[in-house]
Design an enzyme around this catalytic site. Structure first.
Site, mmCIF file in Angstrom:
data_model
loop_
_atom_site.group_PDB
_atom_site.id
_atom_site.type_symbol
_atom_site.label_atom_id
_atom_site.label_comp_id
_atom_site.label_asym_id
_atom_site.label_seq_id
_atom_site.Cartn_x
_atom_site.Cartn_y
_atom_site.Cartn_z
ATOM 1 N N GLU A 122 63.525 -22.283 102.679
ATOM 2 C CA GLU A 122 62.095 -22.645 102.714
ATOM 3 C C GLU A 122 61.780 -23.692 101.644
ATOM 4 O O GLU A 122 61.049 -24.646 101.883
ATOM 5 C CB GLU A 122 61.236 -21.384 102.506
ATOM 6 C CG GLU A 122 61.402 -20.390 103.637
ATOM 7 C CD GLU A 122 60.553 -19.136 103.476
ATOM 8 O OE1 GLU A 122 60.690 -18.463 102.429
ATOM 9 O OE2 GLU A 122 59.766 -18.844 104.388
ATOM 10 N N GLU A 142 66.709 -12.849 106.195
ATOM 11 C CA GLU A 142 65.579 -11.918 106.097
ATOM 12 C C GLU A 142 65.707 -10.766 107.087
ATOM 13 O O GLU A 142 65.404 -9.612 106.766
ATOM 14 C CB GLU A 142 64.251 -12.663 106.349
ATOM 15 C CG GLU A 142 63.737 -13.458 105.171
ATOM 16 C CD GLU A 142 64.300 -14.868 105.085
ATOM 17 O OE1 GLU A 142 65.337 -15.152 105.734
ATOM 18 O OE2 GLU A 142 63.715 -15.692 104.360
HETATM 19 C C1 1HE Z 1 70.128 -12.224 93.394
HETATM 20 C C2 1HE Z 1 69.861 -12.836 94.622
HETATM 21 C C3 1HE Z 1 68.567 -12.702 95.154
HETATM 22 C C4 1HE Z 1 71.910 -13.206 94.111
HETATM 23 N N1 1HE Z 1 67.675 -12.002 94.452
HETATM 24 N N2 1HE Z 1 69.201 -11.538 92.737
HETATM 25 N N3 1HE Z 1 68.333 -14.077 100.370
HETATM 26 C C5 1HE Z 1 69.441 -13.359 100.482
HETATM 27 O O1 1HE Z 1 69.503 -12.376 101.196
HETATM 28 C C6 1HE Z 1 70.610 -13.857 99.674
HETATM 29 C C7 1HE Z 1 71.094 -12.806 98.707
HETATM 30 N N4 1HE Z 1 72.226 -13.319 97.923
HETATM 31 C C8 1HE Z 1 73.480 -13.431 98.434
HETATM 32 O O2 1HE Z 1 73.742 -13.242 99.613
HETATM 33 C C9 1HE Z 1 74.554 -13.831 97.485
HETATM 34 O O3 1HE Z 1 74.176 -13.405 96.176
HETATM 35 C C10 1HE Z 1 74.871 -15.331 97.453
HETATM 36 C C11 1HE Z 1 75.550 -15.724 98.763
HETATM 37 C C12 1HE Z 1 73.644 -16.190 97.253
HETATM 38 C C13 1HE Z 1 75.828 -15.625 96.266
HETATM 39 O O4 1HE Z 1 76.940 -14.772 96.362
HETATM 40 P P1 1HE Z 1 77.844 -14.541 95.054
HETATM 41 O O5 1HE Z 1 78.999 -13.660 95.490
HETATM 42 O O6 1HE Z 1 78.154 -15.837 94.426
HETATM 43 O O7 1HE Z 1 76.913 -13.772 94.000
HETATM 44 P P2 1HE Z 1 76.492 -12.206 93.934
HETATM 45 O O8 1HE Z 1 77.588 -11.440 93.264
HETATM 46 O O9 1HE Z 1 76.025 -11.703 95.229
HETATM 47 O O10 1HE Z 1 75.217 -12.299 92.961
HETATM 48 C C14 1HE Z 1 75.355 -12.722 91.624
HETATM 49 C C15 1HE Z 1 74.112 -12.269 90.893
HETATM 50 O O11 1HE Z 1 72.995 -12.935 91.444
HETATM 51 C C16 1HE Z 1 73.849 -10.796 91.069
HETATM 52 O O12 1HE Z 1 73.191 -10.357 89.904
HETATM 53 P P3 1HE Z 1 73.932 -9.447 88.786
HETATM 54 O O13 1HE Z 1 72.857 -9.170 87.787
HETATM 55 O O14 1HE Z 1 74.431 -8.244 89.517
HETATM 56 O O15 1HE Z 1 75.052 -10.306 88.254
HETATM 57 C C17 1HE Z 1 72.885 -10.757 92.223
HETATM 58 O O16 1HE Z 1 72.078 -9.607 92.232
HETATM 59 C C18 1HE Z 1 72.066 -11.987 91.923
HETATM 60 N N5 1HE Z 1 71.399 -12.479 93.114
HETATM 61 N N6 1HE Z 1 70.984 -13.441 95.048
HETATM 62 C C19 1HE Z 1 68.001 -11.440 93.274
HETATM 63 N N7 1HE Z 1 68.194 -13.269 96.307
HETATM 64 C C20 1HE Z 1 58.827 -15.483 100.459
HETATM 65 S S1 1HE Z 1 59.788 -14.501 101.415
HETATM 66 C C21 1HE Z 1 61.401 -15.090 101.281
HETATM 67 C C22 1HE Z 1 62.364 -14.101 101.894
HETATM 68 C C23 1HE Z 1 63.738 -14.275 101.330
HETATM 69 O O17 1HE Z 1 64.066 -15.216 100.680
HETATM 70 S S2 1HE Z 1 64.818 -12.991 101.663
HETATM 71 C C24 1HE Z 1 66.137 -13.259 100.540
HETATM 72 C C25 1HE Z 1 67.219 -13.895 101.251
#
Ligand code: 1HE
Length: 268
Positions: A122, A142
């Site tokens: 977005e 989502e």
């Molecule tokens: C996060 C987030 C996040 C990572 N919010 N903390 N978005 C998603 O569903 C995407 C969610 N994220 C992922 O699928 C993956 O994290 C990634 C593909 C982006 C990256 O993968 P990777 O293996 O490099 O990293 P990781 O081990 O999954 O995450 C590393 C850290 O980033 C980890 O935190 P830590 O404190 O445990 O080290 C994760 O929790 C953190 N992290 N992504 C919070 N999204 C206005 S409405 C909009 C609706 C949406 O956007 S829905 C969200 C969609």
């Protein structure tokens, strides 16, 4: 306008401006994959509200680390346990930031890499130009998270890829990348090297245009898409009346008439 703006108030963003008015704005939470928490959205609102009147001629938007943006901060959202009204207000701040980008009149070029997902897509879709590299991939997870888009995807992503593809992306978690993503319109450029380098080149090209011309390109086209054809034609004539008679354009027109200006040629 000419003094270097003070960016010291930004903590979630890193902002740098060069002498030509090209700003580089970097989402700076690589340890959270640049997930968008409330504080980051507030900084984006601030930045994109003030950039047009503090000397930005074009802006490159990038992400620190390997990923452009992982979308909504899901951990913050989980912890906050928001009410429907609370989250509606969160979304309204996202719209404030992203509308400032799309309609603000300053060219914004997104340098994409890694995940451009959910709210990250977005955000990217509010930029005027998107540059992808070999690592870039696009998705709307989502549906799998039990959520819905709230940062303008129903408007901008549907506009880029069409309603049916967006619905498929959300129902199935389909990922697009590479040439297929370009062919669908998710980005305009796919580069072998660094998307940031290409985005910088494009930002410099855009910054060389007259600011009033860029203002029209980066606000009027979007506004006109929201109008009836009749109203858009009227608005286009009014905008062209102002832009196409600007004093600063005279030198460029004179150069064409004198045959000193570059001609438009096919790519070699
Ligand atoms: C996060 C987030 C996040 C990572 N919010 N903390 N978005 C998603 O569903 C995407 C969610 N994220 C992922 O699928 C993956 O994290 C990634 C593909 C982006 C990256 O993968 P990777 O293996 O490099 O990293 P990781 O081990 O999954 O995450 C590393 C850290 O980033 C980890 O935190 P830590 O404190 O445990 O080290 C994760 O929790 C953190 N992290 N992504 C919070 N999204 C206005 S409405 C909009 C609706 C949406 O956007 S829905 C969200 C969609």
């Amino acid at each position: 306008m000419s003094a270097t703006p003070d960016f010291s108030r930004f903590e979630k963003l890193s902002v740098k401006a060069d002498a030509d008015g090209v700003w580089v704005v970097t989402l700076n939470r690589p340890e959270k994959r640049n997930a968008l928490d409330e504080a980051t959205i507030e900084e984006l609102v601030d930045l994109f509200a003030t950039a047009p009147r503090t000397g930005a001629k074009s802006i490159v938007l990038a992400g620190a680390g390997d990923h452009f943006c992982a979308g909504l901060d899901l951990v913050e959202h989980h912890k906050e346990d928001r009410s429907p009204a609370d989250f509606m207000h969160v979304c309204l701040r996202w719209h404030e930031a992203f509308n400032k980008m799309e309609y603000g009149g300053v060219p914004i070029i997104a340098a994409l890499k890694g995940a451009v997902v959910g709210g990250g897509l977005e955000l990217a879709s509010a930029a005027h130009i998107r540059v992808a590299d070999a690592s870039t991939y696009f998705a709307l997870p989502e549906g799998q998270r039990g959520l819905f888009t709230g940062g303008g995807a129903t408007i901008r992503v549907a506009d880029l890829v069409g309603k049916s593809r967006m619905i498929d992306m959300m129902l199935t978690g389909r990922v697009y990348q590479g040439q297929e993503a370009i062919d669908l319109g998710l980005a305009q450029y796919l580069v072998e090297g660094s998307s940031l380098d290409t985005a910088m080149d494009l930002a410099k090209l855009a910054a060389a245009n007259l600011p009033l011309t860029n203002f029209a390109i980066c606000s009027a086209i979007s506004h006109m898409q929201n109008m009836s054809a009749l109203d858009a034609a009227y608005a286009e004539a009014v905008v062209a009346g102002v832009v196409n008679t600007q004093v600063d354009a005279r030198g460029r027109l004179e150069a064409f008439a004198n045959k000193t200006a570059a001609r438009v040629r096919p790519n070699s």
